[in-house]
Design an enzyme around this catalytic site. Structure first.
Site, PDB file in Angstrom:
ATOM      1  CG  MET A 151      41.105   8.259  24.961  1.00  0.00           C
ATOM      2  SD  MET A 151      41.238   9.424  23.990  1.00  0.00           S
ATOM      3  CE  MET A 151      42.864  10.211  24.426  1.00  0.00           C
ATOM      4  CB  ALA A 210      48.423   3.291  24.912  1.00  0.00           C
ATOM      5  CG  HIS A 252      45.225   3.696  31.793  1.00  0.00           C
ATOM      6  ND1 HIS A 252      46.404   3.827  30.951  1.00  0.00           N
ATOM      7  CD2 HIS A 252      44.457   4.702  31.428  1.00  0.00           C
ATOM      8  CE1 HIS A 252      46.162   4.849  30.004  1.00  0.00           C
ATOM      9  NE2 HIS A 252      44.952   5.535  30.228  1.00  0.00           N
ATOM     10  CG  ASP A 279      44.111  13.552  32.286  1.00  0.00           C
ATOM     11  OD1 ASP A 279      44.438  14.404  31.285  1.00  0.00           O
ATOM     12  OD2 ASP A 279      44.505  12.596  32.282  1.00  0.00           O
TER      13      ASP A 279
HETATM   14  P1  AMP Z   1      43.276   8.286  29.001  1.00  0.00           P
HETATM   15  O1  AMP Z   1      43.770   7.096  28.449  1.00  0.00           O
HETATM   16  O2  AMP Z   1      44.341   9.278  28.682  1.00  0.00           O
HETATM   17  O3  AMP Z   1      42.022   9.040  28.610  1.00  0.00           O
HETATM   18  O4  AMP Z   1      42.997   8.418  30.546  1.00  0.00           O
HETATM   19  C1  AMP Z   1      42.144   7.732  31.188  1.00  0.00           C
HETATM   20  C2  AMP Z   1      41.992   7.842  32.496  1.00  0.00           C
HETATM   21  O5  AMP Z   1      43.279   7.482  33.195  1.00  0.00           O
HETATM   22  C3  AMP Z   1      41.660   9.275  32.724  1.00  0.00           C
HETATM   23  O6  AMP Z   1      40.994   9.508  34.060  1.00  0.00           O
HETATM   24  C4  AMP Z   1      43.093   9.926  33.273  1.00  0.00           C
HETATM   25  O7  AMP Z   1      42.999  10.774  34.127  1.00  0.00           O
HETATM   26  C5  AMP Z   1      43.907   8.617  33.873  1.00  0.00           C
HETATM   27  N1  AMP Z   1      45.403   8.659  33.814  1.00  0.00           N
HETATM   28  C6  AMP Z   1      46.036   8.744  33.002  1.00  0.00           C
HETATM   29  N2  AMP Z   1      47.218   8.591  33.472  1.00  0.00           N
HETATM   30  C7  AMP Z   1      47.321   8.618  34.712  1.00  0.00           C
HETATM   31  C8  AMP Z   1      48.398   8.534  35.568  1.00  0.00           C
HETATM   32  N3  AMP Z   1      49.502   8.764  35.227  1.00  0.00           N
HETATM   33  N4  AMP Z   1      47.872   8.653  36.899  1.00  0.00           N
HETATM   34  C9  AMP Z   1      46.599   8.362  37.247  1.00  0.00           C
HETATM   35  N5  AMP Z   1      45.605   8.390  36.530  1.00  0.00           N
HETATM   36  C10 AMP Z   1      45.779   8.704  35.182  1.00  0.00           C
END
Ligand code: AMP
Length: 279
Positions: free
Chosen positions: A30, A32, A37, A151
Site C-alpha cells: 500500500m 509509503a 517492504h 502481518d
Molecule cells: P503494506 O504496505 O502494509 O500492505 O505491506 C505490504 C507487505 O509488506 C505485506 O506483506 C507486509 O506484511 C509487508 N511488511 C510490512 N511491514 C513489514 C516489516 N516491518 N517487515 C517485513 N515485511 C513487512
C-alpha cells in the site's frame, strides 16, 4: 523500472516480455515504503527472474474510513526507492483498474481466521484483503507472492486465497524488519509524533517479555501481564494473545512443544499498531 497504471498494458507487457520460463516475484503493497517492504523486494530478486511491486491503497480492507483517509501516500519517494532496489516493474493502478465492476460481491471462506484476532477487531478487513489479492494475482499470475511475517494472520489468509483461486503461486513469508529499538517497521509509524514514536517499541518489549517467560502450563497470567504492561504505558489494547502458528487458535494451556506465536494489537491514540513474535 517500468511503471504501469493499466492492468491490460501490464498484462500485454508480461505476455510479450517475460518469457514463459522466467519467474515473477510479486510484492503487493500500500506504499509509503520502508525497509520492511524493501526486504521483500530483495528476497524476490534472489529467487525470481523479475520482481514486480504494486502500490494500491485498497479501500475495501479499511474497516475504519478515517484510517483510510490518513493512510500515508509517498508515491514519488516510493518510486525512487523501488528504482534504487532494482525493482523491474511497478503496477500503480487506480481503483477502477482493480475494481472495474465495483467491490466484488463474492465472499471468501476464511474459516475462523475471520473471527479471531485481526478478524474480530477489524470486521471485513480480510474479505477486503482477499478481494484485492485475488484481483492482483489474476492480473499478474506471479510465480511467487512475497509477504511479511509482521502481518502473520494476513499471511494465513493469503495462503487460503491462493488455494481458493487455485493459483499455482507460491507464498513466501519473510521475517519482520525492525527499527533499532525493536519497533516493527510499518507505514503507519509515519503518523506517530515524537512522544508516540518513543512509546511504540513497548509493543515489541511486551512480546519479548512474554517470549522470555513462556513455559508449559496455563498462559493466562502471562497474557494478562502483557495487556497490563501496555495499558499502564497508555496503550488501548485490542489483544495480547498466544496462539498456534498453524491456525492461530488461542492456546490457554501450553504443552511446551506445539509451536506458538505471540501477537499484539494496540492503539496509541487513533494509530493502531500490530506485531508478533514466534516463541
Ligand atoms: P503494506 O504496505 O502494509 O500492505 O505491506 C505490504 C507487505 O509488506 C505485506 O506483506 C507486509 O506484511 C509487508 N511488511 C510490512 N511491514 C513489514 C516489516 N516491518 N517487515 C517485513 N515485511 C513487512
Amino acid at each position: 523500472m517500468i511503471i504501469f497504471k493499466k492492468a491490460t498494458a501490464l498484462q500485454d507487457y508480461l505476455q510479450k516480455h517475460i518469457i514463459t520460463k522466467s519467474s515473477i516475484g510479486f510484492i503487493p503493497t500500500m506504499g509509503a515504503l520502508h525497509r520492511g517492504h524493501i526486504s521483500l523486494l530483495k528476497k524476490s530478486k534472489q529467487i525470481a527472474d523479475k520482481t514486480l511491486c504494486s502500490i494500491f491503497v485498497n479501500p475495501s480492507q479499511f474497516n475504519n474510513p478515517d484510517d483510510f483517509k490518513k493512510y500515508p501516500v509517498k508515491t514519488e519517494q516510493d518510486i525512487f526507492l523501488l528504482e534504487k532496489t532494482g525493482c523491474d516493474v511497478l503496477f500503480l493502478p487506480d481503483i477502477k483498474e482493480i475494481y472495474p465492476h465495483g467491490f466484488n460481491k463474492e465472499s471468501f471462506n476464511l474459516g475462523n481466521l475471520e473471527n479471531i484476532l485481526e478478524g474480530k477487531f477489524r470486521p471485513d478487513h480480510f474479505q477486503g484483503v482477499g478481494m484485492v489479492v485475488k484481483n492482483l494475482i489474476e492480473i499478474i499470475n506471479p510465480t511467487y507472492l512475497l509477504a511479511g511475517q509482521k502481518d502473520y494472520q494476513q499471511c494465513l489468509v493469503l495462503q487460503r486465497i491462493l488455494q481458493f483461486i487455485n493459483s499455482g503461486t507460491e507464498l513466501i513469508i519473510c521475517p519482520t524488519v525492525r527499527e533499532n529499538d525493536g519497533l516493527a517497521m510499518s507505514s503507519r509509524n509515519l503518523r506517530l509524533n515524537e512522544k508516540q514514536r518513543a512509546l511504540a517499541p513497548e509493543i515489541y518489549h511486551t512480546l519479548s517479555y512474554i517470549k522470555q517467560h513462556i513455559k508449559p502450563g496455563s498462559l493466562k497470567h502471562l497474557k494478562d501481564t502483557g495487556i497490563n504492561l501496555l495499558t499502564k504505558k497508555g496503550f488501548r489494547v485490542d489483544y495480547v494473545e498466544i496462539a498456534g502458528t498453524m491456525d492461530l487458535q488461542t492456546v490457554d494451556v501450553w504443552d511446551g512443544s506445539d509451536p506458538v506465536i505471540i501477537l499484539a494489537a494496540a492503539y496509541i491514540n487513533d494509530i493502531r499498531l500490530i506485531d508478533n513474535l514466534k516463541s
